[in-house]
Design a protein around this motif. Sequence first.
Motif, short mmCIF file in Angstrom:
data_model
loop_
_atom_site.label_atom_id
_atom_site.label_comp_id
_atom_site.label_asym_id
_atom_site.label_seq_id
_atom_site.Cartn_x
_atom_site.Cartn_y
_atom_site.Cartn_z
N GLN A 79 1.30 1.88 -12.13
CA GLN A 79 2.49 1.09 -12.51
C GLN A 79 3.02 1.72 -13.64
N ALA A 80 2.22 2.31 -14.57
CA ALA A 80 2.65 2.81 -15.85
C ALA A 80 3.37 4.15 -15.70
N SER A 81 2.95 4.95 -14.60
CA SER A 81 3.62 6.10 -14.43
C SER A 81 4.96 5.74 -13.70
N SER A 82 4.77 4.75 -12.88
CA SER A 82 6.15 4.39 -12.03
C SER A 82 7.25 4.13 -13.03
N VAL A 83 6.61 3.32 -14.05
CA VAL A 83 7.79 2.88 -15.21
C VAL A 83 8.38 3.99 -15.92
N LEU A 84 7.47 5.02 -16.36
CA LEU A 84 7.75 6.00 -16.98
C LEU A 84 8.92 6.98 -16.26
N SER A 85 8.57 7.22 -14.62
CA SER A 85 9.16 7.93 -14.07
C SER A 85 10.74 7.48 -14.12
N LEU A 86 10.88 6.24 -13.93
CA LEU A 86 11.92 5.57 -13.93
C LEU A 86 13.08 5.80 -15.14
N TYR A 87 12.15 5.63 -16.29
CA TYR A 87 12.83 5.94 -17.24
C TYR A 87 13.45 7.31 -17.54
N GLU A 88 12.84 8.48 -17.34
CA GLU A 88 12.76 9.58 -17.37
C GLU A 88 14.09 10.04 -16.32
N ARG A 89 14.05 9.29 -15.18
CA ARG A 89 15.22 9.73 -14.29
C ARG A 89 16.52 8.88 -14.67
N ARG A 90 16.38 7.87 -15.28
CA ARG A 90 17.53 7.00 -15.91
C ARG A 90 18.22 7.78 -16.91
N TYR A 91 17.32 8.58 -17.77
CA TYR A 91 17.76 9.23 -18.91
C TYR A 91 18.50 10.63 -18.36
N ALA A 92 17.84 11.04 -17.42
CA ALA A 92 18.55 12.34 -16.67
C ALA A 92 20.05 12.15 -16.28
N VAL A 93 20.16 11.03 -15.41
CA VAL A 93 21.31 10.37 -15.12
C VAL A 93 22.14 10.31 -16.23
N TYR A 94 21.99 9.62 -17.30
CA TYR A 94 22.89 9.32 -18.55
C TYR A 94 23.31 10.90 -18.81
N GLN A 95 22.51 11.77 -19.20
CA GLN A 95 22.83 13.08 -19.71
C GLN A 95 24.10 13.82 -18.68
N ASN A 96 23.70 13.57 -17.74
CA ASN A 96 24.76 14.22 -16.56
C ASN A 96 25.97 13.40 -16.61
N MET A 97 25.92 12.08 -16.67
CA MET A 97 27.13 11.31 -17.00
C MET A 97 28.01 11.52 -18.23
N ARG A 98 27.05 11.74 -19.27
CA ARG A 98 27.64 12.13 -20.58
C ARG A 98 28.54 13.35 -20.52
N THR A 99 27.94 14.46 -19.92
CA THR A 99 28.42 15.72 -19.92
C THR A 99 29.75 15.63 -19.06
N ILE A 100 29.79 15.00 -17.99
CA ILE A 100 31.03 14.81 -17.22
C ILE A 100 32.12 13.88 -17.85
N TYR A 101 31.57 12.83 -18.92
CA TYR A 101 32.47 11.81 -19.35
C TYR A 101 33.04 12.91 -20.68
N GLU A 102 32.42 13.87 -21.34
CA GLU A 102 32.84 14.55 -22.46
C GLU A 102 34.06 15.40 -21.88
N ARG A 103 33.87 15.95 -20.63
CA ARG A 103 34.74 16.89 -20.10
C ARG A 103 35.95 16.14 -19.71
N ALA A 104 35.90 14.69 -19.19
CA ALA A 104 36.91 14.10 -18.78
C ALA A 104 37.81 13.66 -19.92
N LEU A 105 37.12 13.39 -21.22
CA LEU A 105 38.06 13.02 -22.29
C LEU A 105 38.90 14.32 -22.80
N ASP A 106 38.13 15.49 -22.66
CA ASP A 106 38.84 16.80 -23.15
C ASP A 106 40.18 17.07 -22.20
#
Length: 216
Positions: free
Chosen positions: A126-153
């Motif tokens: 269960q702990a591994s599942s929780v950590l995996s979800l958090y890591e996947r979520r952070y990876a999605v955020y990083q991708n989203m932020r990169t595209i958002y910064e490009r969109a703002l430019d």
Amino acid sequence: MRKQSLIAIGVTMVILLTGCQNQQLVQSSILKQYEEALQIEVSRTKVSNQISDMEQADQRDFDKIVLNGKKSNLNVKNLIEKCLQNIEERKALLSQEKQALTQANDVVKNMNANIGNLGNTDMKTQASSVLSLYERRYAVYQNMRTIYERALDQEKGLYDKLAEPNCKLVDIDNLVFERNNNFNQVAELMDQFNELTEQFNKEYKELENVIGKNKK
């Protein structure tokens, strides 16, 4: 001989008790790390709401520019300046959001060692599942932020073009398309981020329950 047996039993009891205490320390440490990360994310949520409000304000102003600037941009210069200021403020907020999520991720990312020390198989899974979800979520955020910064430019380039003396709306069709395309990608990634957040919350609650039952 009996003395030796008692001493041996005493040593065994100490080892078992210490092992139990160590497991509780590991479990408490895992929950503490998550609670610390979630507390940091409270500020991220506030900033995200501010960014969302500013996006809506920018869209309203852009619609006014399109409506009032069909023949000339002279009527919308103040609105263009307002939109450019909006972009700079969103960039600053995005930087704050990034800082909060990065800080929260730094708290969580070294949790594998503690999870590996868990003796309970169900708890470890269960702990591994929780950590995996958090890591996947952070990876999605990083991708989203990169595209958002490009969109703002790109959005800044759009408003800079609109501010040129002889610019007409027809001249910015491609810029508008690119800007909208990037923000559509951001919206899709935000949906993924929110979905992973819901999954994380559910699985984290289950982890709390598993650890709570183990302590009884």
